[in-house]
Design a protein around this motif. Structure first.
Motif, PDB file in Angstrom:
ATOM      1  N   LEU A 256      -3.240   3.797   2.250  1.00 54.13           N
ATOM      2  CA  LEU A 256      -4.400   3.288   0.769  1.00 54.13           C
ATOM      3  C   LEU A 256      -3.653   1.714   0.620  1.00 54.13           C
ATOM      4  N   ARG A 257      -4.844   0.536   1.086  1.00 52.68           N
ATOM      5  CA  ARG A 257      -4.240  -0.254   0.494  1.00 52.68           C
ATOM      6  C   ARG A 257      -3.993  -0.803  -0.560  1.00 52.68           C
ATOM      7  N   LEU A 258      -3.011  -1.624  -1.513  1.00 50.19           N
ATOM      8  CA  LEU A 258      -2.727  -0.837  -2.402  1.00 50.19           C
ATOM      9  C   LEU A 258      -3.817  -2.190  -3.515  1.00 50.19           C
TER      10      LEU A 258
ATOM     11  N   VAL B 129       5.728   3.994   0.014  1.00 51.81           N
ATOM     12  CA  VAL B 129       5.439   2.849  -0.489  1.00 51.81           C
ATOM     13  C   VAL B 129       5.351   1.185  -0.105  1.00 51.81           C
ATOM     14  N   VAL B 130       4.937   0.538   0.359  1.00 54.20           N
ATOM     15  CA  VAL B 130       5.094  -0.771   0.730  1.00 54.20           C
ATOM     16  C   VAL B 130       4.891  -1.418  -1.000  1.00 54.20           C
ATOM     17  N   ALA B 131       5.897  -1.638  -1.421  1.00 54.35           N
ATOM     18  CA  ALA B 131       5.648  -2.928  -2.422  1.00 54.35           C
ATOM     19  C   ALA B 131       5.163  -4.103  -2.530  1.00 54.35           C
TER      20      ALA B 131
ATOM     21  N   GLY C  85       1.264  -0.947   0.024  1.00 57.60           N
ATOM     22  CA  GLY C  85       0.009  -0.173  -0.089  1.00 57.60           C
ATOM     23  C   GLY C  85       0.940   1.287  -0.025  1.00 57.60           C
ATOM     24  N   ILE C  86       0.350   2.588   0.197  1.00 58.37           N
ATOM     25  CA  ILE C  86       0.843   3.602   0.364  1.00 58.37           C
ATOM     26  C   ILE C  86      -0.187   3.827   1.728  1.00 58.37           C
TER      27      ILE C  86
ATOM     28  N   VAL D 259       1.705   8.248  -8.247  1.00 59.73           N
ATOM     29  CA  VAL D 259       2.602   7.175  -7.458  1.00 59.73           C
ATOM     30  C   VAL D 259       3.330   6.415  -8.633  1.00 59.73           C
ATOM     31  N   LEU D 260       2.639   6.159  -9.368  1.00 58.47           N
ATOM     32  CA  LEU D 260       2.868   4.748 -10.550  1.00 58.47           C
ATOM     33  C   LEU D 260       4.432   5.089 -11.678  1.00 58.47           C
ATOM     34  N   GLY D 261       3.784   7.291 -11.135  1.00 53.97           N
ATOM     35  CA  GLY D 261       4.938   7.782 -12.425  1.00 53.97           C
ATOM     36  C   GLY D 261       6.056   8.471 -11.641  1.00 53.97           C
ATOM     37  N   GLY D 262       5.863   8.061 -10.416  1.00 50.83           N
ATOM     38  CA  GLY D 262       7.042   9.130  -9.552  1.00 50.83           C
ATOM     39  C   GLY D 262       8.314   7.698  -9.052  1.00 50.83           C
TER      40      GLY D 262
END
Length: 314
Positions: free
Chosen positions: A101-103, A77-79, A50-51, A174-177
């Motif tokens: 935010l749970r992924l 960010v927790v991948a 999540g984030i 976030v995905l673009g960061g």
């Protein structure tokens, strides 16, 4: 660069959205607000993917020889789920305020695909070997999106009409960061990180069963030696130590949220021996199961939902 006026507006909104200590559910299932009026000393935790955005106060994660700080200037960010130790700074005068935010893997994969197809520029680079969690500097675009998202979430009509679209925009940012490449590796099951993520999903699905490391390696498409090496590089622990940690964290949740005895929790998470469970629990958490549950209950408001992960607002 974070904007002082915008940060103040965000804090005011979070105080409205999270009026009470602990977790507050939002109308969007994967989003929760966190508030803590007290600091928390170092505590072992295991975040699910999540984030985490912290708008006031500070969280510090300790993993290996690293300290990861996430606060108003850095988001986490927790991948992949990684066990680590966490401490927080908070007080009644300045409570810790955060959004978790749970992924949403389906939403994240959809946004990642759109980025790929559209040829959008992604700040991150494909990680050769990455930890499963990292903090990144808050940038102006993410912060502006967060403010609009929180404003919408404070109004029921705007939540219904605008909330999902603004959440999608937040995922896009976030995905673009800086962590975008890491998340995309996991979502696309690419590279060593994506392969280890497969093994972690298996462990979290079947942690109470007997798990064979050789089978985990085969399913990840790696030789045994390579699997061990990449697993430790990403999680800072060995596969079997990770399984043990997952079981112990789950048992702590069961005792904390469901009122289970140590023996019942041990049995539920796959321990054949209650005494072995107690020894290993004390080794990880520093005290007996009963003492740890009492400490946590005295330290902060306990979340009601049965999360896979002990993610606290504290």
């Amino acid at each position: 660069m974070p904007d002082a006026t915008r940060q103040r507006q965000i804090r005011d909104l979070l105080l409205r959205l999270a009026p009470n200590e602990g977790y507050t559910a939002s109308p969007i299932e994967s989003v929760r607000w966190l508030r803590s009026d007290r600091p928390l000393a170092r505590t072992p935790v295991l975040y699910e993917p999540g984030i985490v955005f912290v708008f006031q106060g500070r969280k510090r994660g300790f993993i290996g020889d690293r300290t990861i700080v996430y606060d108003a200037r850095h988001y986490l960010v927790v991948a992949v789920p990684v066990p680590f130790t966490m401490a927080t700074d908070a007080s009644e005068e300045a409570p810790l305020l955060a959004a978790y935010l749970r992924l949403d893997a389906a939403l994240a994969a959809e946004v990642a695909l759109a980025i790929d197809q559209g040829g959008a520029t992604v700040d991150g680079i494909e990680p050769a070997e990455s930890l499963g969690l990292e903090a990144s500097p808050m940038d102006d675009r993410i912060e502006a999106t967060l403010l609009r998202f929180l404003e919408a979430m404070a109004d029921p009509v705007e939540t219904a009409v605008l909330g999902p679209a603004l959440l999608r925009e937040l995922y896009f940012r976030v995905l673009g960061g800086p962590q975008g490449a890491t998340l995309r590796s996991v979502l696309g099951e690419r590279g060593h990180l994506g392969r280890i993520a497969l093994a972690l999903r298996r462990i979290h699905a079947d942690y109470a069963d007997r798990l064979d490391v050789s089978r985990l390696a085969r399913e990840a498409g790696l030789g045994l030696a390579a699997f061990h090496a990449h697993f430790k590089a990403i999680t800072q622990t060995t596969p079997m130590q990770y399984v043990k940690s997952t079981r112990l964290h789950r048992a702590r949740l069961l005792m904390l949220q469901k009122g289970m005895t140590a023996a019942a929790a041990a049995d539920r998470v796959g321990y054949a021996s209650a005494s072995q469970f107690s020894r290993e629990f004390r080794r990880l958490f520093g005290q007996t199961p009963q003492a740890e549950v009492a400490r946590l209950k005295a330290s902060f408001a306990i979340p009601e939902q049965d999360d896979e992960t002990f993610v606290s607002s504290h």
